[in-house]
Scaffold this motif. Structure first.
Motif, PDB file in Angstrom:
ATOM      1  N   ALA B 183       0.844  -1.206   0.000  1.00  0.00           N
ATOM      2  CA  ALA B 183       0.000   0.000   0.000  1.00  0.00           C
ATOM      3  C   ALA B 183       0.877   1.252   0.000  1.00  0.00           C
ATOM      4  CB  ALA B 183      -0.913  -0.011   1.223  1.00  0.00           C
ATOM      5  N   CYS B 184       1.938   1.188   0.769  1.00  0.00           N
ATOM      6  CA  CYS B 184       2.865   2.316   0.855  1.00  0.00           C
ATOM      7  C   CYS B 184       3.487   2.590  -0.523  1.00  0.00           C
ATOM      8  CB  CYS B 184       3.947   1.981   1.891  1.00  0.00           C
ATOM      9  SG  CYS B 184       5.142   3.280   2.151  1.00  0.00           S
ATOM     10  N   ALA B 185       3.970   1.532  -1.165  1.00  0.00           N
ATOM     11  CA  ALA B 185       4.592   1.691  -2.483  1.00  0.00           C
ATOM     12  C   ALA B 185       3.578   2.239  -3.492  1.00  0.00           C
ATOM     13  CB  ALA B 185       5.163   0.355  -2.953  1.00  0.00           C
ATOM     14  N   ARG B 186       2.331   1.750  -3.416  1.00  0.00           N
ATOM     15  CA  ARG B 186       1.306   2.245  -4.358  1.00  0.00           C
ATOM     16  C   ARG B 186       1.063   3.741  -4.166  1.00  0.00           C
ATOM     17  NH1 ARG B 186      -3.713  -0.877  -2.936  1.00  0.00           N
ATOM     18  NH2 ARG B 186      -4.661   0.462  -4.513  1.00  0.00           N
ATOM     19  N   ALA B 187       1.125   4.178  -2.903  1.00  0.00           N
ATOM     20  CA  ALA B 187       0.876   5.595  -2.623  1.00  0.00           C
ATOM     21  C   ALA B 187       1.980   6.491  -3.200  1.00  0.00           C
ATOM     22  CB  ALA B 187       0.769   5.815  -1.123  1.00  0.00           C
ATOM     23  N   PHE B 188       3.182   5.919  -3.378  1.00  0.00           N
ATOM     24  CA  PHE B 188       4.292   6.723  -3.904  1.00  0.00           C
ATOM     25  C   PHE B 188       4.467   6.574  -5.417  1.00  0.00           C
ATOM     26  CE2 PHE B 188       5.587   6.947   0.578  1.00  0.00           C
ATOM     27  CZ  PHE B 188       5.947   8.286   0.654  1.00  0.00           C
ATOM     28  N   THR B 189       3.551   5.884  -6.084  1.00  0.00           N
ATOM     29  CA  THR B 189       3.674   5.823  -7.545  1.00  0.00           C
ATOM     30  C   THR B 189       3.437   7.227  -8.123  1.00  0.00           C
ATOM     31  OG1 THR B 189       1.377   5.087  -7.618  1.00  0.00           O
ATOM     32  CG2 THR B 189       3.068   3.398  -7.896  1.00  0.00           C
ATOM     33  N   GLU B 220      -8.182   3.138  -3.772  1.00  0.00           N
ATOM     34  CA  GLU B 220      -8.186   3.107  -2.307  1.00  0.00           C
ATOM     35  C   GLU B 220      -7.114   2.147  -1.783  1.00  0.00           C
ATOM     36  OE1 GLU B 220     -11.726   1.470  -0.048  1.00  0.00           O
ATOM     37  OE2 GLU B 220     -12.093   3.643  -0.031  1.00  0.00           O
ATOM     38  N   LYS B 221      -6.502   2.513  -0.678  1.00  0.00           N
ATOM     39  CA  LYS B 221      -5.455   1.658  -0.088  1.00  0.00           C
ATOM     40  C   LYS B 221      -5.691   1.582   1.421  1.00  0.00           C
ATOM     41  CE  LYS B 221      -2.588   4.186  -3.320  1.00  0.00           C
ATOM     42  NZ  LYS B 221      -3.505   5.315  -3.595  1.00  0.00           N
ATOM     43  N   THR B 222      -5.366   0.439   1.992  1.00  0.00           N
ATOM     44  CA  THR B 222      -5.413   0.317   3.454  1.00  0.00           C
ATOM     45  C   THR B 222      -3.977   0.227   3.956  1.00  0.00           C
ATOM     46  OG1 THR B 222      -7.550  -0.755   3.405  1.00  0.00           O
ATOM     47  CG2 THR B 222      -6.223  -1.056   5.405  1.00  0.00           C
ATOM     48  N   PHE B 223      -3.614   1.186   4.800  1.00  0.00           N
ATOM     49  CA  PHE B 223      -2.226   1.274   5.269  1.00  0.00           C
ATOM     50  C   PHE B 223      -2.231   1.437   6.782  1.00  0.00           C
ATOM     51  CE2 PHE B 223       1.490   4.040   6.280  1.00  0.00           C
ATOM     52  CZ  PHE B 223       2.488   3.123   5.987  1.00  0.00           C
ATOM     53  N   LEU B 224      -1.592   0.527   7.466  1.00  0.00           N
ATOM     54  CA  LEU B 224      -1.529   0.527   8.938  1.00  0.00           C
ATOM     55  C   LEU B 224      -2.925   0.722   9.534  1.00  0.00           C
ATOM     56  CD1 LEU B 224       1.767   2.569   9.540  1.00  0.00           C
ATOM     57  CD2 LEU B 224       1.483   0.089   9.598  1.00  0.00           C
ATOM     58  N   GLY B 225      -3.904   0.050   8.928  1.00  0.00           N
ATOM     59  CA  GLY B 225      -5.251   0.060   9.475  1.00  0.00           C
ATOM     60  C   GLY B 225      -6.112   1.223   9.037  1.00  0.00           C
ATOM     61  N   GLU B 226      -5.570   2.127   8.251  1.00  0.00           N
ATOM     62  CA  GLU B 226      -6.370   3.273   7.795  1.00  0.00           C
ATOM     63  C   GLU B 226      -6.613   3.139   6.296  1.00  0.00           C
ATOM     64  OE1 GLU B 226      -5.571   7.181   9.290  1.00  0.00           O
ATOM     65  OE2 GLU B 226      -4.176   6.409  10.792  1.00  0.00           O
ATOM     66  N   THR B 227      -7.857   3.403   5.897  1.00  0.00           N
ATOM     67  CA  THR B 227      -8.230   3.203   4.495  1.00  0.00           C
ATOM     68  C   THR B 227      -8.587   4.532   3.847  1.00  0.00           C
ATOM     69  OG1 THR B 227      -9.043   1.003   5.013  1.00  0.00           O
ATOM     70  CG2 THR B 227      -9.804   1.971   2.939  1.00  0.00           C
ATOM     71  N   GLY B 228      -8.060   4.759   2.655  1.00  0.00           N
ATOM     72  CA  GLY B 228      -8.359   5.986   1.919  1.00  0.00           C
ATOM     73  C   GLY B 228      -7.585   5.986   0.617  1.00  0.00           C
ATOM     74  N   ASN B 229      -7.787   7.015  -0.173  1.00  0.00           N
ATOM     75  CA  ASN B 229      -7.051   7.137  -1.429  1.00  0.00           C
ATOM     76  C   ASN B 229      -5.723   7.843  -1.133  1.00  0.00           C
ATOM     77  OD1 ASN B 229      -6.118   7.480  -3.989  1.00  0.00           O
ATOM     78  ND2 ASN B 229      -7.660   9.011  -4.594  1.00  0.00           N
ATOM     79  N   TRP B 230      -4.825   7.112  -0.501  1.00  0.00           N
ATOM     80  CA  TRP B 230      -3.617   7.752   0.029  1.00  0.00           C
ATOM     81  C   TRP B 230      -2.610   8.088  -1.062  1.00  0.00           C
ATOM     82  CZ3 TRP B 230      -5.942   8.922   4.041  1.00  0.00           C
ATOM     83  CH2 TRP B 230      -6.511   8.027   4.944  1.00  0.00           C
ATOM     84  N   ASN B 231      -2.006   9.259  -0.900  1.00  0.00           N
ATOM     85  CA  ASN B 231      -0.829   9.653  -1.688  1.00  0.00           C
ATOM     86  C   ASN B 231       0.382   9.555  -0.748  1.00  0.00           C
ATOM     87  OD1 ASN B 231       0.874  10.783  -3.633  1.00  0.00           O
ATOM     88  ND2 ASN B 231      -0.761  12.138  -4.365  1.00  0.00           N
ATOM     89  N   GLY B 232       1.563   9.824  -1.262  1.00  0.00           N
ATOM     90  CA  GLY B 232       2.764   9.675  -0.438  1.00  0.00           C
ATOM     91  C   GLY B 232       2.738  10.540   0.810  1.00  0.00           C
ATOM     92  N   ASP B 233       2.247  11.774   0.683  1.00  0.00           N
ATOM     93  CA  ASP B 233       2.257  12.649   1.868  1.00  0.00           C
ATOM     94  C   ASP B 233       1.291  12.157   2.941  1.00  0.00           C
ATOM     95  OD1 ASP B 233       0.324  13.297   0.067  1.00  0.00           O
ATOM     96  OD2 ASP B 233       0.782  15.449  -0.002  1.00  0.00           O
ATOM     97  N   ASP B 234       0.201  11.470   2.532  1.00  0.00           N
ATOM     98  CA  ASP B 234      -0.701  10.872   3.528  1.00  0.00           C
ATOM     99  C   ASP B 234       0.028   9.759   4.283  1.00  0.00           C
ATOM    100  OD1 ASP B 234      -2.971  12.403   2.625  1.00  0.00           O
ATOM    101  OD2 ASP B 234      -3.055  11.054   0.901  1.00  0.00           O
ATOM    102  N   ILE B 235       0.795   8.970   3.534  1.00  0.00           N
ATOM    103  CA  ILE B 235       1.551   7.873   4.158  1.00  0.00           C
ATOM    104  C   ILE B 235       2.488   8.434   5.221  1.00  0.00           C
ATOM    105  CG2 ILE B 235       3.351   6.145   3.709  1.00  0.00           C
ATOM    106  CD1 ILE B 235       0.634   5.260   2.655  1.00  0.00           C
TER     107      ILE B 235
END
Lengths: 334, 474
Positions: B183-189, B220-235
């Motif tokens: 999920a983290c890697a997807r957010a940084f694409t 949408e991505k689930t990262f460390l239990g939080e779900t949303g359309n995360w971008n790198g800065d959200d991560i």
């Protein structure tokens, strides 16, 4: 239709061409610090390079048509060698004088690069030098040395005999803070880049203060650590505004005329280098499309000289090249 | 000035800087410990490096392309910057956020990355992590430039979590899952680099971060239990609010500034040496909204840092070994030729600055020392300290002479140890040095011959101190 013209429009300039590329030897330059132009258009460029590439330290001789002539000198302390070259000048017979701010000495070479002699004693007494940073030779074949750490200009005969001096440390009229470049006009006035005071000071031939140009900043007519300074036959003053990455042009009375930021297109040697590196051509074309201005602009210009035809030649230090402008009598079509 | 104040200030300057000359240590001790800590923590209150002078004498430092030029410039700053903690913190982050020239192949990018650590290294951790994640050198080093919406490369996503923020685990549990990595890697694409100019014919341009929305995974991505359309800065925001991040930073700071901890991969299973110290720094992280400076303030003003047990509890890393000797002896203050050779010394001792061996960085502590690097360390230290021609060493000799007209061997050894640290030796080592000094008897410096002999013996004693096991520590 009316045309509104502002500023001093009696002079117009245009970019002519660029010379050189980054090389440690041969057809290019490496951290060039100063140049001198002979009446026949031969240019002597001193290269400072850096410590782990001492092979880049030498004088490169080229023409303004970008023909390679030769190179001479090397890094070191022996006769004919130099460590921190700062400035270079030619006498009326075409001999070459080179200042080394670390060894505190001036070395003399023939126009072919043969070592002739050296002089200079470190210190602060009359005739002693500490960090020679600029050189110019006047119409009487005396050599003026910007004695930077002593905050003064000293005049010597060509064989190093002390004649006179002016200047002291400070920021008042006629005082200096680590001056660097020096130039003369056709009447023999002396122009000094007062580096850490961010101004150019004009003196009579015997060192009497006449005027100052510039103040600290990056606005119009302001300077950020100026280095080279030269004056053309009309009395217009060209200043390498080192940390502002531009060359500023002032009228004889000190009024701002214009500024050059660099408009280099590929030099001949630059083309040659790329021709044998197709991958670089590909990469450069993408970079150029993304940001065409990056490669064209001056980066840390440190010297500006006028050749016998009035061409304005700038050392574009970080880009390891020369950029040439011309001043047109007729309005320049750019 | 009380001796214990000098010793404490020397300890602070070794850890929060690269050591100092005895003159400087005495001047700082007179300012008071807490005042000096505040100066260190607030570099803007200290004089900056004079960039105009630095690049006037070293014009190649400006937009320097060659890696050697960038390393040399950094070593110059370590020696000369009045903002000592700023440089020490830059090295701290370089040893955690590892990227190397062997892959990046642009000295300028390495220099720019270290400058981020210099400028943002004591600010809010979120800002530092964002600067790191938009640093083109790092994006390339960890393959984010090869990570696309349709063809994911997990390298940066993984290392961000494992090595740059959370760590693998703590208190024996794991801090993230493989799904979190993905999920983290997807957010940084889409976090990529604009095309830079090549090295020929006029030098590379600085690389420039460029976000490509078309290449970004907008699902949408689930990262460390939080779900949303995360971008790198959200991560980064989510990462920075994890307890594991505070723990990871606190342990790294303890390991670098206080005392050697076990190697990092062991941290999931191995509790900290000093749990209370780690907790105090974690609390500072939360109380200050993630301020690195606030954590360092707790550290440098704490009893655990000032304690005798923390002194000489760390093996000097090679940069510390080289730079502290140059600072102690006043060598390479200002501008002169010759720094290139010195700037390569850390490499010979196993620390190739701006080129760590892997993204995991250097193994520290006692792993700095093996039979080869020990010889390099001792030779370098004794070459510098034994060179009584150096201005800084001469000043140490003069200070020793000022202790009295005659010095007993014991006084002489004690004086030499004070001047070079103060270095604290085991009784056994101390006995050997005194025994050596006793062979030539008392020292005096009344005549020129005695002065010359005094100088020679001091140089030799400095060399012997440099060769002790204790001198490897700081």
């Amino acid at each position: 239709m009316s045309t509104h013209l502002f500023g001093l429009t009696s002079r117009t300039f245009k970019h002519s061409h660029a010379i050189g590329r980054a090389e440690f030897a041969g057809t290019g330059f490496r951290n060039p610090s100063d140049m001198a132009i002979a009446p026949d258009g031969t240019v002597y460029v001193c290269n400072r390079s850096y410590e782990n590439r001492p092979d880049g330290v030498h004088v490169t001789v080229v023409t303004l048509d970008e023909e390679y002539v030769t190179e001479f000198g090397a890094y070191g302390e022996a006769d004919g060698e130099f460590m921190w070259p700062t400035a270079i000048a030619l006498d009326s017979e075409g001999n070459v004088y080179l200042a080394d701010e670390w060894l505190n000495r001036i070395s003399k070479f023939t126009s072919d690069g043969e070592f002739v002699s050296k002089w200079g004693t470190a210190g602060s007494g009359d005739g002693e030098i500490d960090g020679p940073a600029g050189l110019v030779i006047d119409a009487d074949d005396n050599i003026l040395v910007v004695d930077s750490n002593n905050n003064r200009i000293q005049k010597f005969s060509l064989d190093g005999k002390y004649i006179s001096q002016f200047g002291s440390k400070g920021s008042d009229d006629g005082q200096f803070n680590m001056p660097w470049g020096i130039g003369l006009d056709s009447d023999g006035h002396i122009y000094v880049s007062d580096w850490r005071n961010d101004r150019i000071q004009k003196f009579t031939a015997d060192g009497q203060w006449e005027a100052s140009i510039g103040s600290t900043g990056n606005g119009v007519g302001q300077l950020n650590r100026p280095n080279g300074v030269s004056v053309d036959k009309d009395g217009d003053i060209y200043v390498a505004d080192w940390m502002n990455n531009r060359v500023q042009v002032f009228a004889p009375d000190g009024r701002y005329i214009t500024e050059f930021h660099g408009e280099a297109v590929l030099s001949k040697w630059g083309r040659d280098k790329l021709a044998s590196n197709p991958d670089m051509i590909r990469q450069r074309s993408l970079a150029f499309a993304n940001d065409p201005g990056y490669e064209q602009k001056l980066m840390r210009p440190c010297a500006v000289k006028i050749d016998s035809d009035g061409k304005i030649v700038i050392i574009d230090h970080t880009r390891n090249r020369l950029q040439v402008y011309i001043k047109e009598d007729e309005p320049a079509l750019v | 000035m009380a001796e214990q104040d000098i010793a404490l200030m020397a300890h602070l300057m070794r850890r929060a800087g690269f050591g100092a000359s005895l003159d400087e240590i005495e001047a700082k001790a007179a300012q008071g410990y807490d005042n000096v800590v505040q100066e260190l923590l607030n570099p803007e209150t200290q004089e900056a490096v004079e960039e105009d002078l630095l690049t006037r004498y070293n014009p190649s430092y400006h937009e320097a392309a060659a890696i050697e030029n960038n390393v040399q410039q950094w070593v110059w700053r370590m020696i000369n910057s009045p903002r000592q903690l700023q440089e020490k913190v830059a090295l701290f982050w370089h040893m955690i956020f590892c990227a190397g020239h062997s892959k990046i192949d642009s000295g300028q990018e390495m220099g720019l990355m270290v400058d981020i650590f210099r400028q943002k290294g004591m600010g809010k951790f979120d800002d530092l992590l964002l600067a790191l994640s938009t640093n083109p050198g790092m994006m390339y080093y960890l393959d984010n430039t090869e990570s696309h919406k349709t063809n994911l490369n997990e390298n940066y996503g993984r290392e961000l979590l494992e090595l740059f923020s959370l760590g693998v685990g703590m208190d024996e549990a794991f801090n993230y899952t493989e799904d979190d990595v993905k999920a983290c890697a997807r957010a940084f694409t889409g976090w990529n680099i604009a095309p830079p100019y090549p090295p020929f014919p006029h030098g590379r341009s600085p690389w420039e971060f460029r976000f490509d929305p078309a290449d970004h995974d907008n699902q949408e991505k689930t990262f460390l239990g939080e779900t949303g359309n995360w971008n790198g800065d959200d991560i980064i925001e989510i990462v920075c609010k994890q307890p594991a991040t505070a723990r990871f930073l606190a342990r790294h700071m303890y390991n670098y500034f206080v005392a050697d901890e076990p190697q990092i991969p062991a941290w999931r299973l191995t509790p900290p040496r000093d749990q209370a110290a780690i907790e105090a720094m974690e609390k500072a992280y939360w109380d200050s909204d993630h301020s690195i400076k606030a954590m360092l303030e707790v550290l440098f003003t704490s009893d655990f840092f000032k304690a005798d047990a923390a002194r000489y509890a760390k093996v000097k890393n090679p940069a510390e070994m080289v730079v502290s000797l140059l600072r102690m002896t006043g060598e390479f203050k200002g501008y002169k030729p010759g720094l290139f050779d010195y700037s390569q010394e850390p490499k010979y001792m196993g620390m190739d600055l701006m080129n760590p061996p892997t993204v995991e960085g250097w193994h520290t502590g006692r792993e700095w020392i093996d039979s080869g690097t020990l010889v390099e360390r001792i030779n370098f230290a004794s070459d510098i300290l034994g060179n009584t021609e150096l201005e800084g060493v001469q000043s140490l000799v003069n200070r020793l002479m000022n202790m009295g007209d005659k010095l007993s061997p014991e006084q002489f050894v004690d004086g030499c140890l004070n001047l070079t640290g103060p270095v604290v030796l085991t009784d056994d080592t101390l006995g050997q040095l005194i025994s050596h000094a006793t062979q030539e008897g008392e020292l005096s410096h009344g005549t020129d011959a005695e002065k010359s002999d005094f100088t020679r013996r001091t140089g030799e004693m400095f060399q012997m101190i440099a060769a002790t096991a204790e001198f490897q520590f700081e």
